[in-house]
Design a protein around this motif. Structure first.
Motif: not given
Length: 119
Positions: A1-22
């Motif tokens: 899934m192609r995601l755009y995460i806004d600035e209020d939701s930009m948890s580095k840990a969440l971004v990294q975990a989502l990227r690791q999940q594809g």
């Protein structure tokens, strides 16, 4: 899934975990849009064919309605989550479950992430 995460939701840990999940993730900061109006950010995500992820439930629910009422091109999808309801790991698991349940294409849909958290 192609995601755009806004600035209020930009948890580095969440971004990294989502990227690791594809997940293909682009943040507002990476797009150079920090501080921009919500409409500008949603329009950018739509042009990029990215599902918008935000904690800003109220404003993006309203923007979703505006898209429908004005006949604008459908956005690529909006996922909202109340920040204080789900922890980082719960958000990650709910995003994975959402993708399994609904697939990659959320065009024109408004989804509340809390519905996909199974515990």
């Amino acid at each position: 899934m192609r995601l755009y995460i806004d600035e209020d939701s930009m948890s580095k840990a969440l971004v990294q975990a989502l990227r690791q999940q594809g997940f293909d993730v682009l943040t507002a900061q990476e797009a150079g849009l920090r501080g921009e109006d919500d409409k500008v950010q949603l329009a950018h995500a739509t042009r990029q064919d990215r599902v918008f992820f935000t904690y800003n439930v109220r404003d993006f629910s309203r923007l979703h309605q505006e898209y429908w009422q004005t006949g604008q091109e459908q956005h690529a999808g909006i996922i909202t989550c109340r920040q204080t309801v789900l922890s980082f790991s719960q958000q990650w698991r709910a995003m994975v479950e959402l993708r399994k349940s609904l697939g990659e294409n959320l065009r024109g849909q408004l989804v509340f992430l809390n519905q996909f958290f199974l515990g």
